[in-house]
Design an enzyme around this catalytic site. Structure first.
Site, mmCIF file in Angstrom:
data_model
loop_
_atom_site.group_PDB
_atom_site.id
_atom_site.type_symbol
_atom_site.label_atom_id
_atom_site.label_comp_id
_atom_site.label_asym_id
_atom_site.label_seq_id
_atom_site.Cartn_x
_atom_site.Cartn_y
_atom_site.Cartn_z
ATOM 1 N N CYS A 27 0.841 -1.205 0.000
ATOM 2 C CA CYS A 27 0.000 0.000 0.000
ATOM 3 C C CYS A 27 0.873 1.252 0.000
ATOM 4 C CB CYS A 27 -0.915 -0.006 1.217
ATOM 5 S SG CYS A 27 -1.898 1.474 1.357
ATOM 6 N N TRP A 28 0.516 2.196 -0.871
ATOM 7 C CA TRP A 28 1.274 3.453 -0.956
ATOM 8 C C TRP A 28 0.702 4.551 -0.075
ATOM 9 C CZ3 TRP A 28 0.358 4.059 -6.898
ATOM 10 C CH2 TRP A 28 1.013 3.033 -7.578
ATOM 11 N N ASP A 29 -0.342 4.261 0.621
ATOM 12 C CA ASP A 29 -1.032 5.254 1.446
ATOM 13 C C ASP A 29 -1.567 6.403 0.596
ATOM 14 O OD1 ASP A 29 -0.155 3.853 3.771
ATOM 15 O OD2 ASP A 29 1.819 4.722 3.367
ATOM 16 N N CYS A 30 -2.098 6.065 -0.554
ATOM 17 C CA CYS A 30 -2.595 7.139 -1.413
ATOM 18 C C CYS A 30 -3.945 7.647 -0.948
ATOM 19 C CB CYS A 30 -2.687 6.679 -2.869
ATOM 20 S SG CYS A 30 -4.044 5.548 -3.175
#
Lengths: 782, 108
Positions: B46-49
């Site tokens: 997860c990129w924490d977008c």
């Protein structure tokens, strides 16, 4: 349609000085005339007098004005007059708006002049923001077939069909059984006149046959439904009759040679409850049941011995065709009437009275048969009321007719055998309306005894075959012992067997009791699928007269979707396809199932099915759906215009979304009645509380409005099924989010308001404003 | 750090073919579990977008921000309006900051 010019005309109506008394109109006009896009801003002294409207009309004619905003109190009739007058000049009626300052409480006493003026200015700016985004709209016409489908050819269906054919409509009657007539055909006598029900049925069949506009589809069921109101495409599955309807003249030669006997049942399927007046058994080839119409015979092929073709050989007119197969037929109809009626509650489930065990314990439907047959009338007869009805183990409801049915049967019994003794065991006698007369008549009659109590034991008497009953008369407190020749159980009504399957095919919601759902007070015959109407006992247990009335009312409503074209108000939803990501929530939540997939698999509303409540607008997570006359952009613009505070100093501002059916009237009447509604509130009306999208609430909060109030109907009263519940759930979700955001969750409130809840509205707003003062300003106020 | 799904709130987008978080996730990480509730199947990727957090219609998803941005208790919460987005930043000491932006890149 081309986009009209953005030149806006702003016209005040002073209402004989009422606005001028409360507001500094010159200041307002001065401020507003400088606003961008306003090309004309003036005060009309008397729009209804000579020369009043002519200046507006003149400007419209010259093309100087593209949009209009009327400020002042214009009644609905006056709005209509304005719309009509300007439409004559070619001005699109959807390019104008009305801003009523008075209902927002601007003219209230005891308000500071500056607040008044600022609030009025803000309101007009809000409405101007909306007017700028208005689009010209025109009603849409969709084609509508001129025929109707009636499902269930019982008394209700037949009578409705007669009314429809009289109006020149073509009617298709679908019936599962081999003949029309339904349950009523198996009854012996009707109350209150005690006449033979076949008389009325024959009369309507005659009328239908004579009209030449009715088609009977017997042995058929609906297997699929496509399209929408105006043009439903219905597919019928027709079971074979094995007899050519055109050739058969019902001479009966075939039945004489048929070797098989078949039991007849009251329900639409063999093996169910025994019928009323119908023959208990027939040959495998027999006349149409229940009343020999259509005239042709029918073969119960499943009972035929293998290889037997006796009837085919015996038929003098060569009508028997034992090789017929199931066929399908497609129909195009404008509207659908569901009159599928009822079935008797299976009394075999009620064990305590020995039904099915002792031959002289029978149901009230069987009693009809007994009274109609020439057999000897029994002398001592008991009637037990509410068998399986108003009983939590069986049916929780009252079927409304069984009391009167037993009274009728007792009366007829006494007429046939004056020395007979009738005992009615009851909890309450519910002979509603004029049937009370029947009850009073029987109470006076000798040999009819009413005992308030339900028998505790029913046992056969050894040797005689009679029944011994023990019952406590709860009025006198004494135990009564009786010996009876016959015991009649008054069972209740359940929706007919086919209604579950039909509900699936038509996607009609049913209530928890299995009857088709409708908004009982306002639109009793309107189902939750537009264009499909429910009448008679398929909606609620009722007597024959009531169900005919109900079916006829339903057919009146259904006429709307026939006759060439249906005109749709341009207030329907449109889906913004650039935003929509096909999540299908709108399809899921639309209370009327009006969305379908278009060719690109986007959800698209069926204009005919849609009732323009805007619940789809509220539910869309991406705010991609708009009602055409009330787009989400217009709403957002209005909210944005409201972001500047009109109150002094730290006073909170409240923004309210009010349902236009109930809550709006409560708010308006609160101001009119002079209730102390805090001036801090500004409201917008929405078609249903369910219209309010969370994004709109988020907009309001993000722009620094301190609190948002949503006013919807009381539970179960929403005209659009559950709009209020949906929005209160969503606003709860948003409240939770506010809490996470370290804001007070109470900044968003949902309140149930009825139309006369003005005081509740006032109290709610007062409380809200007080709470907001305690909470302090919205942290997003920047 | 992965998005955290409130299982009580998540309604699996009514068990449609793809819930909104699954549609919107650029890494195709969100999906429905057997309980018909959304979950992140590869938390590490997860990129924490925060796309899923913004998209969730019932507000069931919260992004736990990575330690590089803020330690435990720090939060970043978006709220979507029709044309605006507001951010609430809560740091580890409970200090709150709020921002509001008008969305650019309009599709219409």
């Amino acid at each position: 349609m081309e986009t009209p010019s953005s030149k806006t005309g702003l016209f005040f109506w002073d209402q004989g000085g009422r606005l001028g008394k409360a507001l500094d109109l010159n200041w307002l006009l001065g401020k507003l005339s400088k606003t961008k896009g306003i090309s004309c801003c003036s005060l009309l002294d008397d729009p209804w007098g000579p020369g009043g409207l002519s200046q507006v009309v003149e400007k419209v004619q010259k093309g100087e004005l593209g949009r209009l905003l009327w400020v002042g109190r214009f009644s609905r009739e006056q709005q209509g007059i304005l719309k009509k007058k300007l439409a004559e000049e070619g001005f699109n009626p959807y390019l104008q708006e009305w801003c009523d300052l008075e209902e927002q409480g601007v003219c209230r006493d005891g308000l500071e002049q500056t607040v008044r003026n600022k609030k009025a200015l803000l309101l007009i700016q809000m409405w101007l923001a909306r007017v700028r985004l208005l689009e010209p709209l025109a009603p849409v016409e969709i084609p509508a077939s001129d025929s109707l489908l009636v499902i269930g050819a019982g008394a209700a269906g037949l009578h409705a069909a007669v009314s429809l054919t009289n109006l020149g409509k073509e009617v298709h009657l679908v019936e599962r059984q081999s003949g029309v007539g339904g349950k009523v055909a198996s009854l012996h006598r009707f109350y209150p006149r005690l006449c033979d029900p076949r008389c009325g049925l024959e009369f309507s069949i005659q009328a239908l046959s004579d009209s030449g506009r009715a088609r009977f589809h017997t042995l058929s069921r609906v297997v699929s439904l496509e399209g929408g109101p105006g043009n439903f495409q219905v597919r019928l599955e027709k079971r074979p009759r094995f007899v050519d309807e055109a050739r058969c003249n019902a001479c009966g030669e075939c039945a004489r040679v048929c070797p098989v006997e078949v039991r007849v049942s009251a329900g639409s399927q063999p093996g169910g409850e025994p019928p009323g007046l119908l023959p208990a058994a027939t040959r495998a080839i027999h006349p149409s049941l229940p009343m020999g119409f259509p005239v042709a015979y029918v073969v119960e092929r499943q009972y035929c011995p293998p290889g037997c073709r006796e009837c085919e050989r015996a038929c003098p007119s060569k009508a028997v065709e034992l090789d017929q197969e199931t066929r399908e037929e497609d129909l195009l109809v404008g509207a659908i009437l569901v009159t599928t009626g009822w079935d008797p509650y299976p009394l075999s489930k009620v064990e305590e009275f020995g039904y099915g065990l002792y031959p002289n314990v029978i149901s009230n439907l069987q009693m009809e048969g007994l009274l109609g047959s020439p057999t000897e009338t029994p002398k001592e007869v008991g009637f037990i009321q509410c068998v399986g009805s108003r009983d939590e183990r069986h049916l929780s409801y009252c079927s409304t007719v069984c009391c009167s049915v037993s009274l009728k049967q007792a009366l007829y019994l006494k007429q046939r055998r004056p020395d007979a003794n009738c005992y009615v065991f009851y909890q309450d006698i519910r002979s509603t309306g004029f049937q009370e007369e029947l009850y009073q008549k029987l109470k006076e009659m000798e040999g009819v005894t009413f005992i308030r109590g339900i028998p505790s034991t029913v046992r056969p008497e050894a040797g005689t075959g009679r029944l011994r009953l023990r019952v406590e008369d709860t009025l006198s407190g004494r135990e009564v012992n009786l010996a009876l020749d016959l015991l009649v159980l008054a069972g209740g009504m359940v929706p007919s067997q086919g209604s579950e399957e039909l509900a699936q095919v038509l996607k009609l919601p049913r209530n928890s009791l299995g009857f088709f759902e409708s908004h009982l007070q306002c639109h009793p015959e309107e189902s939750q699928r537009t264009g499909i109407y429910v009448g008679g006992c398929s909606r609620e247990p009722m007597g024959v007269a009531a169900s005919i009335e109900s079916a006829q009312h339903a057919s009146l409503e259904a006429l709307r979707f026939t006759g060439g074209t249906v005109i749709i108000d341009p207030k329907y939803p449109v889906v913004d396809k650039t935003k929509c990501d096909k999540c299908k929530r709108c399809m899921e939540e639309c209370p009327f199932g009006s969305f379908y997939f278009d060719e690109n698999e986007f959800p698209s509303p069926h204009l005919g099915r849609c009732r323009q409540c805007g619940n789809c607008v509220g539910i869309c997570p991406l705010a991609a759906i708009s009602l055409r006359n009330l787009t989400i952009k217009q709403m957002a613009a209005q909210i944005q215009a409201a972001s500047t505070s009109f109150m002094d100093g730290k006073e909170p501002t409240v923004f309210a979304f009010l349902c236009q059916n109930d809550a709006y009237y409560a708010a308006r009447d609160a101001v009119e009645a002079g209730l102390p509604v805090p001036p801090n509130v500004v409201f917008l009306k929405v078609p249903c509380a369910g219209y309010v999208n969370n994004a709109l609430i988020a907009d309001a909060l993000a722009l620094g409005i301190d609190g948002v109030l949503i006013g919807g109907c009381e539970d179960g009263q929403c005209h659009y099924v559950k709009g209020n519940q949906l929005v209160s759930k969503r606003s709860d979700d948003l409240s939770d989010k506010l809490q996470k955001m370290m804001m007070e969750r109470d900044r968003v409130r949902f309140v149930n308001l009825e139309i006369r809840d003005s005081e509740k509205y006032t109290a709610t707003v007062e409380q809200f404003v007080q709470d907001l003062r305690a909470m302090g300003p919205n942290p997003f106020k920047m | 750090m992965p998005p955290k799904v409130d299982k009580e709130k998540c309604d699996g987008c009514k068990a449609q073919q793809e819930p909104l978080c699954e549609q919107v996730c650029p890494g195709d990480l969100m999906t429905l579990g057997e309980d018909k509730k959304a979950y992140c199947r590869m938390p590490r990727d997860c990129w924490d977008c925060m796309s899923c957090t913004k998209a969730c219609p019932v507000g069931a998803i919260e992004t736990r921000i990575p330690y590089q941005l803020g330690y435990h208790l720090a939060k970043l919460i978006p709220m979507m309006g029709t044309n605006t987005i507001t951010w609430t930043c809560i740091d580890i000491n409970g200090k709150v900051e709020r921002f509001r932006y008008v969305n650019r890149g309009r599709l219409d």
